[in-house]
Design a protein around this motif. Structure first.
Motif, PDB file in Angstrom:
ATOM      1  N   THR A   1     -48.612  33.920  18.713  1.00  0.00           N
ATOM      2  CA  THR A   1     -48.006  34.528  19.408  1.00  0.00           C
ATOM      3  C   THR A   1     -48.542  35.910  20.183  1.00  0.00           C
ATOM      4  O   THR A   1     -49.517  36.330  19.496  1.00  0.00           O
TER       5      THR A   1
ATOM      6  N   CYS B   1     -43.147  37.191  24.429  1.00  0.00           N
ATOM      7  CA  CYS B   1     -41.777  37.843  24.395  1.00  0.00           C
ATOM      8  C   CYS B   1     -41.318  38.698  25.849  1.00  0.00           C
ATOM      9  O   CYS B   1     -40.605  38.741  26.277  1.00  0.00           O
TER      10      CYS B   1
ATOM     11  N   ASP C   1     -37.471  39.560  27.748  1.00  0.00           N
ATOM     12  CA  ASP C   1     -37.241  38.092  27.182  1.00  0.00           C
ATOM     13  C   ASP C   1     -35.890  37.585  27.192  1.00  0.00           C
ATOM     14  O   ASP C   1     -34.952  38.427  27.368  1.00  0.00           O
TER      15      ASP C   1
ATOM     16  N   SER D   1     -35.810  38.376  20.179  1.00  0.00           N
ATOM     17  CA  SER D   1     -37.101  37.863  20.371  1.00  0.00           C
ATOM     18  C   SER D   1     -37.549  37.090  19.255  1.00  0.00           C
ATOM     19  O   SER D   1     -37.241  37.319  17.925  1.00  0.00           O
TER      20      SER D   1
ATOM     21  N   GLN E   1     -36.433  35.535  13.960  1.00  0.00           N
ATOM     22  CA  GLN E   1     -35.895  36.435  14.973  1.00  0.00           C
ATOM     23  C   GLN E   1     -36.364  37.688  14.639  1.00  0.00           C
ATOM     24  O   GLN E   1     -36.252  38.338  13.492  1.00  0.00           O
TER      25      GLN E   1
ATOM     26  N   HIS F   1     -33.945  42.573  20.995  1.00  0.00           N
ATOM     27  CA  HIS F   1     -34.556  41.932  22.117  1.00  0.00           C
ATOM     28  C   HIS F   1     -35.642  42.625  22.837  1.00  0.00           C
ATOM     29  O   HIS F   1     -35.777  43.708  22.812  1.00  0.00           O
ATOM     30  N   ALA F   2     -36.714  41.956  23.002  1.00  0.00           N
ATOM     31  CA  ALA F   2     -37.947  42.592  23.854  1.00  0.00           C
ATOM     32  C   ALA F   2     -37.503  43.321  25.042  1.00  0.00           C
ATOM     33  O   ALA F   2     -36.954  42.674  26.000  1.00  0.00           O
TER      34      ALA F   2
ATOM     35  N   GLU G   1     -43.007  40.184  14.002  1.00  0.00           N
ATOM     36  CA  GLU G   1     -43.622  40.119  15.401  1.00  0.00           C
ATOM     37  C   GLU G   1     -44.875  39.687  15.574  1.00  0.00           C
ATOM     38  O   GLU G   1     -45.042  38.363  15.741  1.00  0.00           O
TER      39      GLU G   1
END
Length: 177
Positions: free
Chosen positions: A56, A61, A70, A75, A82, A86-87, A123
């Motif tokens: 990643t 994202c 994203d 994300s 998860q 949200h990014a 992340e």
């Protein structure tokens, strides 16, 4: 890549309608974007080796073709789990007010924002911190070369990683949209 061909690529002339009102919102602290540093930032932004398991990147994202955001509500991190949010979009982040990075506004600057996803358990997964990431990067042949290109020194530090990614992100301006 011929790194010397990037001159002024990341620092385009801003359009006329980016007047003094917009310029007053610029969070780059008066320092111009350095093309070599921003080029390093672009490599860092898209390199999956900056996740603990090489799966990643920031760009996973923050999708360029979607305005560096994203489409998912939450994300996905390096192991497919998860994230908590949200990014957020990165387009025009150069003009975000200090202290507005992340949905919960936890990062005081764009530079500080760079570190949180890297050390986040979901992340990018470097929960042991930057020394582990820096050791990994020192073992990747192109990073000492790129840091020398950007900073005239092969030293890889958290501050330099922050500066490079922030410079690249500040270049994401929708001036021709």
């Amino acid at each position: 890549i011929d790194y010397l061909k990037v001159a002024n690529y990341w620092a385009p002339d801003l359009p006329v309608h980016y007047d003094g009102t917009v310029a007053a919102l610029d969070n780059s602290h008066g320092s111009a974007i350095n093309d070599r540093v921003a080029t390093l930032g672009r490599v860092l932004f898209y390199d999956k080796k900056l996740s603990i398991n090489n799966t990643t990147s920031c760009g996973s994202c923050h999708l360029q073709d979607l305005g560096f955001t994203d489409p998912r509500q939450f994300s996905l991190g390096f192991a497919g789990a998860q994230t908590a949010a949200h990014a957020p979009r990165l387009g025009n982040v150069r003009y975000f007010a200090p202290g507005t990075m992340f949905w919960d506004r936890r990062a005081p600057s764009l530079e500080r924002q760079v570190s949180d996803p890297i050390t986040n358990a979901v992340e990018l997964g470097f929960t042991s911190g930057f020394p582990h990431l820096i050791a990994k990067m020192n073992g990747i042949a192109y990073y000492p070369e790129l840091f020398t290109f950007a900073f005239d020194s092969a030293a890889i530090t958290e501050e330099r990683i922050q500066q490079a990614v922030a410079q690249f992100e500040r270049a994401m301006i929708s001036s021709a949209s």
